[in-house]
Write a protein that holds these residues in place. Structure first.
Motif, PDB file in Angstrom:
ATOM      1  N   SER A 260      -1.317  77.768  72.147  1.00 40.87           N
ATOM      2  CA  SER A 260      -2.306  76.685  71.610  1.00 40.87           C
ATOM      3  C   SER A 260      -2.599  76.141  72.826  1.00 40.87           C
ATOM      4  O   SER A 260      -2.130  75.918  73.964  1.00 40.87           O
ATOM      5  CB  SER A 260      -1.528  75.699  70.800  1.00 40.87           C
ATOM      6  OG  SER A 260      -0.532  75.018  71.522  1.00 40.87           O
TER       7      SER A 260
ATOM      8  N   ASP B 184      -4.706  87.831  77.084  1.00 41.71           N
ATOM      9  CA  ASP B 184      -5.465  87.042  75.958  1.00 41.71           C
ATOM     10  C   ASP B 184      -5.713  85.768  76.471  1.00 41.71           C
ATOM     11  O   ASP B 184      -4.917  85.206  77.362  1.00 41.71           O
ATOM     12  CB  ASP B 184      -4.630  86.897  74.814  1.00 41.71           C
ATOM     13  CG  ASP B 184      -4.354  88.443  74.289  1.00 41.71           C
ATOM     14  OD1 ASP B 184      -5.122  89.259  74.162  1.00 41.71           O
ATOM     15  OD2 ASP B 184      -3.096  88.729  73.804  1.00 41.71           O
ATOM     16  N   SER B 185      -6.858  85.369  76.143  1.00 43.02           N
ATOM     17  CA  SER B 185      -7.389  84.151  76.519  1.00 43.02           C
ATOM     18  C   SER B 185      -7.995  83.185  75.314  1.00 43.02           C
ATOM     19  O   SER B 185      -8.370  83.752  74.474  1.00 43.02           O
ATOM     20  CB  SER B 185      -8.428  84.155  77.747  1.00 43.02           C
ATOM     21  OG  SER B 185      -9.705  84.803  77.124  1.00 43.02           O
ATOM     22  N   SER B 186      -7.876  82.007  75.709  1.00 40.60           N
ATOM     23  CA  SER B 186      -8.338  80.760  74.635  1.00 40.60           C
ATOM     24  C   SER B 186      -9.117  79.911  75.297  1.00 40.60           C
ATOM     25  O   SER B 186      -8.798  79.570  76.607  1.00 40.60           O
ATOM     26  CB  SER B 186      -7.600  80.575  73.538  1.00 40.60           C
ATOM     27  OG  SER B 186      -6.396  79.874  74.033  1.00 40.60           O
TER      28      SER B 186
ATOM     29  N   THR C 157      -5.391  81.698  80.012  1.00 38.89           N
ATOM     30  CA  THR C 157      -5.202  82.945  79.803  1.00 38.89           C
ATOM     31  C   THR C 157      -3.543  83.459  79.970  1.00 38.89           C
ATOM     32  O   THR C 157      -2.876  82.827  80.841  1.00 38.89           O
ATOM     33  CB  THR C 157      -5.920  83.681  81.119  1.00 38.89           C
ATOM     34  OG1 THR C 157      -7.293  83.384  81.044  1.00 38.89           O
ATOM     35  CG2 THR C 157      -5.577  85.265  80.932  1.00 38.89           C
TER      36      THR C 157
ATOM     37  N   SER D  37     -10.982  75.768  75.055  1.00 42.89           N
ATOM     38  CA  SER D  37     -11.207  74.589  74.307  1.00 42.89           C
ATOM     39  C   SER D  37     -12.055  73.506  74.945  1.00 42.89           C
ATOM     40  O   SER D  37     -12.176  73.508  76.126  1.00 42.89           O
ATOM     41  CB  SER D  37      -9.805  73.590  74.257  1.00 42.89           C
ATOM     42  OG  SER D  37      -9.827  72.532  73.915  1.00 42.89           O
TER      43      SER D  37
ATOM     44  N   TYR E  58      -0.799  72.666  76.396  1.00 46.69           N
ATOM     45  CA  TYR E  58      -0.805  74.101  76.028  1.00 46.69           C
ATOM     46  C   TYR E  58       0.569  74.609  75.732  1.00 46.69           C
ATOM     47  O   TYR E  58       1.555  73.844  76.180  1.00 46.69           O
ATOM     48  CB  TYR E  58      -1.464  75.151  76.928  1.00 46.69           C
ATOM     49  CG  TYR E  58      -0.626  75.239  78.363  1.00 46.69           C
ATOM     50  CD1 TYR E  58       0.124  76.217  78.516  1.00 46.69           C
ATOM     51  CD2 TYR E  58      -0.986  74.131  79.369  1.00 46.69           C
ATOM     52  CE1 TYR E  58       0.742  76.249  79.757  1.00 46.69           C
ATOM     53  CE2 TYR E  58      -0.241  74.343  80.515  1.00 46.69           C
ATOM     54  CZ  TYR E  58       0.425  75.519  80.724  1.00 46.69           C
ATOM     55  OH  TYR E  58       1.316  75.556  82.037  1.00 46.69           O
TER      56      TYR E  58
ATOM     57  N   ARG F 261      -9.669  76.773  79.848  1.00 42.01           N
ATOM     58  CA  ARG F 261      -9.524  78.371  79.458  1.00 42.01           C
ATOM     59  C   ARG F 261      -8.007  78.708  79.874  1.00 42.01           C
ATOM     60  O   ARG F 261      -7.783  78.620  81.112  1.00 42.01           O
ATOM     61  CB  ARG F 261     -10.500  79.240  80.277  1.00 42.01           C
ATOM     62  CG  ARG F 261     -10.110  80.782  79.391  1.00 42.01           C
ATOM     63  CD  ARG F 261     -11.269  81.776  80.042  1.00 42.01           C
ATOM     64  NE  ARG F 261     -10.889  82.087  81.335  1.00 42.01           N
ATOM     65  CZ  ARG F 261     -11.520  82.963  81.986  1.00 42.01           C
ATOM     66  NH1 ARG F 261     -12.778  83.403  81.329  1.00 42.01           N
ATOM     67  NH2 ARG F 261     -11.123  83.381  83.231  1.00 42.01           N
TER      68      ARG F 261
END
Length: 101
Positions: free
Chosen positions: A13, A91-93, A87, A95, A29, A85
């Motif tokens: 998250s 994988d990355s997400s 990573t 906000s 995170y 960001r």
């Protein structure tokens, strides 16, 4: 980074508080497993503004990293929209965050 909570984490998250912010925010995170982790701030053009975390073999858990609204050179960034960001391994997400004047 500062470990915030040792309770088990089930998923990756990312977020920040407060948002919008002036002049600082905490980028929070969590990661469920030990992993290679990078956390960076980008502007709306996709340019790297600030690298906050670069940690191979980062332990699982919840973390909070302060961002003082400055770039890698220590200069204050302009008011506007930025993206955190995260990573984790491959994988990355991302906000969205808003810096006010």
């Amino acid at each position: 980074p500062t470990g915030v909570d040792d309770a088990a984490v089930s998923e990756v998250s990312l977020g920040n508080f407060p948002n919008p912010f002036r002049p600082t925010t905490s980028v929070k995170y969590s990661i469920p497993n030990t992993a290679d982790v990078e956390l960076s701030i980008y502007d709306v053009s996709g340019r790297l503004v600030r690298a906050l975390v670069s940690n191979p073999s980062h332990a699982a858990g919840r973390y909070s990293v302060p961002w003082d609204g400055r770039d890698n050179a220590g200069r204050p960034v302009a008011a506007g929209v930025y993206f955190a960001r995260l990573t984790v391994d491959n994988d990355s997400s991302a906000s969205k965050m808003v810096k006010l004047k």
